[in-house]
Design a protein around this motif. Structure first.
Motif, mmCIF file in Angstrom:
data_model
loop_
_atom_site.group_PDB
_atom_site.id
_atom_site.type_symbol
_atom_site.label_atom_id
_atom_site.label_comp_id
_atom_site.label_asym_id
_atom_site.label_seq_id
_atom_site.Cartn_x
_atom_site.Cartn_y
_atom_site.Cartn_z
ATOM 1 N N ILE A 56 0.941 -1.251 0.050
ATOM 2 C CA ILE A 56 0.116 -0.057 0.028
ATOM 3 C C ILE A 56 0.774 1.194 -0.126
ATOM 4 O O ILE A 56 0.566 2.369 -0.882
ATOM 5 C CB ILE A 56 -1.086 0.166 1.200
ATOM 6 N N LEU A 57 1.926 1.178 0.844
ATOM 7 C CA LEU A 57 2.804 2.579 0.879
ATOM 8 C C LEU A 57 3.521 2.599 -0.299
ATOM 9 O O LEU A 57 3.538 3.764 -1.025
ATOM 10 C CB LEU A 57 3.801 2.295 1.915
ATOM 11 N N ILE A 58 4.008 1.688 -1.197
ATOM 12 C CA ILE A 58 4.602 1.679 -2.277
ATOM 13 C C ILE A 58 3.281 2.096 -3.428
ATOM 14 O O ILE A 58 3.661 3.156 -4.251
ATOM 15 C CB ILE A 58 5.045 0.512 -3.081
ATOM 16 N N ALA A 59 2.166 1.791 -3.422
ATOM 17 C CA ALA A 59 1.244 2.237 -4.338
ATOM 18 C C ALA A 59 0.702 3.758 -4.028
ATOM 19 O O ALA A 59 0.382 4.443 -4.967
ATOM 20 C CB ALA A 59 0.139 1.537 -4.095
ATOM 21 N N ASN A 60 0.991 4.248 -2.859
ATOM 22 C CA ASN A 60 0.698 5.490 -2.493
ATOM 23 C C ASN A 60 1.667 6.562 -2.985
ATOM 24 O O ASN A 60 1.596 7.736 -3.052
ATOM 25 C CB ASN A 60 0.350 5.549 -0.950
ATOM 26 N N GLY A 61 2.974 6.160 -3.386
ATOM 27 C CA GLY A 61 3.861 6.864 -3.894
ATOM 28 C C GLY A 61 4.248 7.968 -2.926
ATOM 29 O O GLY A 61 5.158 7.752 -1.658
ATOM 30 N N GLN A 62 4.220 9.363 -3.025
ATOM 31 C CA GLN A 62 4.607 10.308 -2.346
ATOM 32 C C GLN A 62 3.907 10.428 -1.133
ATOM 33 O O GLN A 62 4.420 11.122 -0.083
ATOM 34 C CB GLN A 62 4.701 11.597 -2.937
ATOM 35 N N TYR A 63 2.887 9.618 -0.806
ATOM 36 C CA TYR A 63 2.077 9.998 0.269
ATOM 37 C C TYR A 63 2.169 8.880 1.251
ATOM 38 O O TYR A 63 2.151 7.877 1.046
ATOM 39 C CB TYR A 63 0.481 9.968 -0.057
ATOM 40 N N LYS A 64 2.953 9.125 2.423
ATOM 41 C CA LYS A 64 3.758 8.331 3.249
ATOM 42 C C LYS A 64 2.627 7.894 4.420
ATOM 43 O O LYS A 64 3.063 7.133 5.328
ATOM 44 C CB LYS A 64 4.850 9.124 3.956
ATOM 45 N N PHE A 65 1.313 8.462 4.519
ATOM 46 C CA PHE A 65 0.591 7.891 5.334
ATOM 47 C C PHE A 65 -0.444 6.921 4.814
ATOM 48 O O PHE A 65 -0.832 7.003 3.744
ATOM 49 C CB PHE A 65 -0.370 8.950 5.919
ATOM 50 N N ILE A 66 -0.883 5.884 5.600
ATOM 51 C CA ILE A 66 -1.936 4.965 5.253
ATOM 52 C C ILE A 66 -3.207 5.064 5.995
ATOM 53 O O ILE A 66 -3.376 5.039 7.230
ATOM 54 C CB ILE A 66 -1.449 3.586 5.293
ATOM 55 N N PRO A 67 -4.210 5.803 5.134
ATOM 56 C CA PRO A 67 -5.520 5.866 5.557
ATOM 57 C C PRO A 67 -6.284 4.719 6.352
ATOM 58 O O PRO A 67 -6.143 3.721 5.879
ATOM 59 C CB PRO A 67 -6.213 6.717 4.597
ATOM 60 N N THR A 68 -6.763 5.032 7.357
ATOM 61 C CA THR A 68 -7.523 4.112 8.262
ATOM 62 C C THR A 68 -8.966 4.731 8.640
ATOM 63 O O THR A 68 -9.160 5.749 8.751
ATOM 64 C CB THR A 68 -7.079 3.663 9.488
ATOM 65 N N CYS A 69 -9.857 3.748 8.675
ATOM 66 C CA CYS A 69 -11.257 4.327 9.433
ATOM 67 C C CYS A 69 -11.642 3.154 10.331
ATOM 68 O O CYS A 69 -11.689 1.942 10.088
ATOM 69 C CB CYS A 69 -12.454 4.018 8.233
ATOM 70 N N GLN A 70 -12.317 3.750 11.617
ATOM 71 C CA GLN A 70 -12.870 2.688 12.575
ATOM 72 C C GLN A 70 -14.110 3.136 12.401
ATOM 73 O O GLN A 70 -14.804 4.199 12.800
ATOM 74 C CB GLN A 70 -12.125 3.107 13.807
ATOM 75 N N LEU A 71 -15.234 2.037 12.084
ATOM 76 C CA LEU A 71 -16.384 2.093 12.179
ATOM 77 C C LEU A 71 -17.014 2.315 13.582
ATOM 78 O O LEU A 71 -16.608 1.446 14.378
ATOM 79 C CB LEU A 71 -17.297 1.221 11.275
ATOM 80 N N GLU A 72 -17.857 3.108 14.052
ATOM 81 C CA GLU A 72 -18.575 3.162 15.225
ATOM 82 C C GLU A 72 -19.850 3.249 15.372
ATOM 83 O O GLU A 72 -20.604 4.043 14.437
ATOM 84 C CB GLU A 72 -17.831 4.104 16.039
ATOM 85 N N ASN A 73 -20.677 2.851 16.632
ATOM 86 C CA ASN A 73 -22.047 3.081 16.637
ATOM 87 C C ASN A 73 -22.288 4.189 17.409
ATOM 88 O O ASN A 73 -21.690 4.052 18.660
ATOM 89 C CB ASN A 73 -22.601 1.687 17.067
#
Length: 262
Positions: free
Chosen positions: A145-162
């Motif tokens: 994922i990091l390689i695919a993101n290229g210059q963008y060094k953060f990997i986005p995340t989402c936590q689903l919450e009720n």
């Protein structure tokens, strides 16, 4: 043969002088065979204890030969011999995992590669020894994922919450979702271990927030699965779906580590 895994000097002294002399010639054409032979010398006693199999040891030796033999003659460097030996020693309980074995082989090759071994550190083989196959596969996914993101060094995340709209309380739904342009992955156990090893940091906010990450969040939120979940939760009185956006980043140690094992 009992070797102190914490003593690089002990590992070096355990190697026969004839074998060591071959390895200490950084331009030797047989450097791969020499290191592979060292792995057999150090790990053969474990065959008798059924800790490793003959096939896994043979594969390890062959893979070391192929990887190190690919290093150009001018870049072969024996100055980190002790770290190469420590890496072989630390691999002894992990050779049944093809994915982990590959990472150990890459680290060994990087240790004798002049273009890479300035970033070597004794802790790197220890980190691998504290990972399991699940961790190795997940780490590879993060690197991809990091390689695919290229210059963008953060990997986005989402936590689903009720979200309880009355009390403003929130409860997690499932595992942390790790986003990429092609897929979403989850693995909280591996996340916890890689974080505890100092390779990655998991954060509950995203900085910086730009168009690249915004697109990934939008694609996730607009997916059929999330829309269906949002509708299901909204059927509950005073409840709604809340998506906590965050990111994963590799630490400075982790960045150096993945450069040597990839």
């Amino acid at each position: 043969m009992n070797l102190d895994p914490n003593s690089i000097d002990a590992l070096s002294k355990a190697i026969p002088e004839s074998t060591k002399e071959q390895l200490l010639n950084p331009t030797a054409n047989n450097i791969g065979k020499s290191i592979g032979g060292i792995s057999r010398f150090l790990l053969t006693p474990l065959l008798k204890l059924d800790i490793i199999t003959q096939k896994n040891l043979y594969d390890f030796e062959s893979e070391i030969y192929a990887k190190t033999d690919a290093i150009s003659l001018e870049n072969r460097d024996s100055s980190k011999l002790g770290l190469a030996l420590k890496t072989i020693e630390d691999s002894k309980y992990q050779l049944d995992s093809k994915d982990l074995r590959e990472l150990f082989v890459n680290l060994i090759a990087s240790t004798v590669d002049r273009e890479k071994n300035n970033k070597s550190h004794p802790r790197f083989s220890t980190i691998l020894s504290e990972m399991d196959n699940n961790d190795a596969v997940f780490l590879r996914n993060l690197i991809d994922i990091l390689i695919a993101n290229g210059q963008y060094k953060f990997i986005p995340t989402c936590q689903l919450e009720n979200h309880n709209n009355k009390t403003d309380g929130r409860s997690a739904i499932g595992e942390l979702q790790i986003l990429s342009e092609s897929k979403t992955i989850t693995n909280n156990i591996a996340l916890t271990n890689l974080s505890s090893l100092g390779i990655i940091e998991v954060n509950s906010e995203l900085r910086p927030y730009n168009e690249f990450y915004s697109k990934q969040f939008d694609n996730f939120e607009n997916s059929i699965e999330i829309k269906n979940l949002k509708n299901k939760i909204s059927e509950q009185s005073d409840h709604s779906l809340f998506i906590l956006k965050g990111h994963i980043k590799f630490t400075e140690l982790g960045t150096r580590f993945i450069e040597l094992i990839s």
